[in-house]
Motif scaffolding. Sequence first.
Motif, PDB file in Angstrom:
ATOM      1  N   ASP A 141       0.803  -1.140   0.106  1.00  0.00           N
ATOM      2  CA  ASP A 141      -0.044  -0.097   0.040  1.00  0.00           C
ATOM      3  C   ASP A 141       0.794   1.266   0.242  1.00  0.00           C
ATOM      4  N   SER A 142       0.357   2.442  -0.099  1.00  0.00           N
ATOM      5  CA  SER A 142       0.979   3.757  -0.067  1.00  0.00           C
ATOM      6  C   SER A 142       1.429   3.950   1.534  1.00  0.00           C
ATOM      7  N   ALA A 143       1.065   3.417   2.398  1.00  0.00           N
ATOM      8  CA  ALA A 143       1.648   3.479   3.724  1.00  0.00           C
ATOM      9  C   ALA A 143       1.722   2.212   4.479  1.00  0.00           C
ATOM     10  N   GLY A 144       2.388   2.303   5.609  1.00  0.00           N
ATOM     11  CA  GLY A 144       2.524   0.892   6.291  1.00  0.00           C
ATOM     12  C   GLY A 144       4.201   0.606   6.202  1.00  0.00           C
ATOM     13  N   SER A 145       4.059  -0.975   6.675  1.00  0.00           N
ATOM     14  CA  SER A 145       5.465  -1.341   6.667  1.00  0.00           C
ATOM     15  C   SER A 145       6.024  -1.973   5.443  1.00  0.00           C
ATOM     16  N   TYR A 146       4.958  -2.170   4.505  1.00  0.00           N
ATOM     17  CA  TYR A 146       5.383  -2.584   3.050  1.00  0.00           C
ATOM     18  C   TYR A 146       4.690  -1.788   2.114  1.00  0.00           C
ATOM     19  N   ALA A 147       5.387  -0.560   2.069  1.00  0.00           N
ATOM     20  CA  ALA A 147       4.923   0.749   1.234  1.00  0.00           C
ATOM     21  C   ALA A 147       5.481   1.091   0.122  1.00  0.00           C
ATOM     22  N   TYR A 148       5.022   1.620  -1.109  1.00  0.00           N
ATOM     23  CA  TYR A 148       5.628   2.180  -1.974  1.00  0.00           C
ATOM     24  C   TYR A 148       5.215   3.546  -2.266  1.00  0.00           C
ATOM     25  N   THR A 149       6.209   4.273  -2.924  1.00  0.00           N
ATOM     26  CA  THR A 149       5.762   5.641  -3.368  1.00  0.00           C
ATOM     27  C   THR A 149       5.863   5.832  -4.919  1.00  0.00           C
ATOM     28  N   ALA A 150       4.978   6.772  -5.250  1.00  0.00           N
ATOM     29  CA  ALA A 150       4.875   7.091  -6.666  1.00  0.00           C
ATOM     30  C   ALA A 150       4.932   8.401  -6.902  1.00  0.00           C
ATOM     31  N   GLU A 151       5.687   9.056  -7.757  1.00  0.00           N
ATOM     32  CA  GLU A 151       5.694  10.435  -8.222  1.00  0.00           C
ATOM     33  C   GLU A 151       5.294  10.627  -9.727  1.00  0.00           C
ATOM     34  N   TRP A 152       4.267  11.429  -9.903  1.00  0.00           N
ATOM     35  CA  TRP A 152       3.897  11.720 -11.214  1.00  0.00           C
ATOM     36  C   TRP A 152       3.994  12.861 -11.297  1.00  0.00           C
ATOM     37  N   LEU A 153       4.059  13.138 -12.900  1.00  0.00           N
ATOM     38  CA  LEU A 153       4.356  14.211 -13.670  1.00  0.00           C
ATOM     39  C   LEU A 153       3.504  14.333 -15.021  1.00  0.00           C
ATOM     40  N   LEU A 174       5.964   8.775 -14.529  1.00  0.00           N
ATOM     41  CA  LEU A 174       5.859   7.888 -13.238  1.00  0.00           C
ATOM     42  C   LEU A 174       7.179   7.527 -12.667  1.00  0.00           C
ATOM     43  N   SER A 175       7.523   7.752 -11.558  1.00  0.00           N
ATOM     44  CA  SER A 175       8.694   7.351 -10.686  1.00  0.00           C
ATOM     45  C   SER A 175       8.198   6.445  -9.770  1.00  0.00           C
ATOM     46  N   LEU A 176       8.524   5.289  -9.806  1.00  0.00           N
ATOM     47  CA  LEU A 176       7.732   4.152  -8.789  1.00  0.00           C
ATOM     48  C   LEU A 176       9.030   3.724  -8.044  1.00  0.00           C
ATOM     49  N   SER A 177       8.986   3.541  -6.571  1.00  0.00           N
ATOM     50  CA  SER A 177       9.801   2.927  -5.349  1.00  0.00           C
ATOM     51  C   SER A 177       9.294   1.944  -4.930  1.00  0.00           C
ATOM     52  N   LEU A 178       9.624   0.787  -4.846  1.00  0.00           N
ATOM     53  CA  LEU A 178       8.952  -0.240  -4.180  1.00  0.00           C
ATOM     54  C   LEU A 178       9.673  -0.718  -2.786  1.00  0.00           C
ATOM     55  N   PRO A 179       8.814  -1.478  -2.087  1.00  0.00           N
ATOM     56  CA  PRO A 179       9.574  -2.016  -0.977  1.00  0.00           C
ATOM     57  C   PRO A 179      10.431  -3.099  -1.216  1.00  0.00           C
ATOM     58  N   ASP A 180      11.606  -3.147  -0.290  1.00  0.00           N
ATOM     59  CA  ASP A 180      12.841  -4.164  -0.370  1.00  0.00           C
ATOM     60  C   ASP A 180      13.005  -4.656   0.873  1.00  0.00           C
ATOM     61  N   ARG A 181      12.630  -6.143   1.069  1.00  0.00           N
ATOM     62  CA  ARG A 181      12.962  -6.481   2.479  1.00  0.00           C
ATOM     63  C   ARG A 181      14.370  -7.206   2.215  1.00  0.00           C
TER      64      ARG A 181
END
Length: 325
Positions: A141-153, A174-181
């Motif tokens: 999800d966009s928040a929490g312990s397994y969160a992603y971030t997305a930047e839109w232009l 779109l610049s997408l950053s994903l969780p990495d355990r």
Amino acid sequence: MAHRVLNPICSSALGCVLLVSVVGCEKLSEGVVREIEFPTHTPELAVTFLARPQADSLVARTHASAGILDSAGSQKVKEAEYTLVHSSGTTISWGGQEDWVSGLGHVLTDVDLALGTWSLTVEAPGFETATAEQTFPPLIDSAGSYAYTAEWLLVDSTTELDPYWSFASRVYELSLSLPDRAGEDDFFLLRSTRRLWMEPVPGESNASTWLESPIEDDPRMEWNRSLDGYLIQDVPGAQALESLPFEVYFEAWGEGPGDVEEMLAGKPGLELVALSPEAVLFYRRLDQLQGGGGPFFSEPVLAYSNISSGYGCFGLYTSTVVEPD
């Protein structure tokens, strides 16, 4: 049953010159007939079930495997019964209908699966029981312990409004950053939920979104035709899941300005999925098989399976919507 297989063994003119006379090579190039006995095939359950924690419905499909000499091919197993058991002891059962629901498969409705580990058992008369076990990836999800971030232009916007036929498009970076355990294999899928395969039809309103990767042969991601999206894989020892670039194209068309403006008031429909590793292996191999299985002289590509019978896949995933603010 024996079959006659033509096996050309003289593929190189130079090899013929070195080994035999020209006349001999011509004869060998016609091929050698060998008798090959195909083993008898015992049909087994081939199961495919991909599940998420919550859904209105999920579909499981079971076929009977078929040998290469079976002209009828693989057949639906309409009597298949399914049982899911959670590590806590919760049990869910469905299936056993005389026919698949609406031709889709055996449908499980009102799905509410707890995170954690689930085991799947599939039974049908006349077949050995098939089993598999999977563990859900964390909730993404966009928040929490397994969160992603997305930047839109927003980089381009085109609107052509006409009283009878209107069209509009939006292009985003779109610049997408994903969780990495640490110590875990993380796999993701990014795909459109508003993808249309037909050409626009005059008089009909619709909208469509599709993705592209601006980096050619990006080692972090690959297009998967079976899932209709980009599979994204963590690379151990590197921060490979940060700032993944995408181009997002959102188009709408309709009979008049009102229809198009209403559609553009919505957002590009993107779904971000966290997949279990086994599901990724299954769909990657499926794409290879549908694409011909590799170069002509390569080893044959075999279908991946984590089902005890050796056919099919049980996979789990979590997902969320990704959209501009």
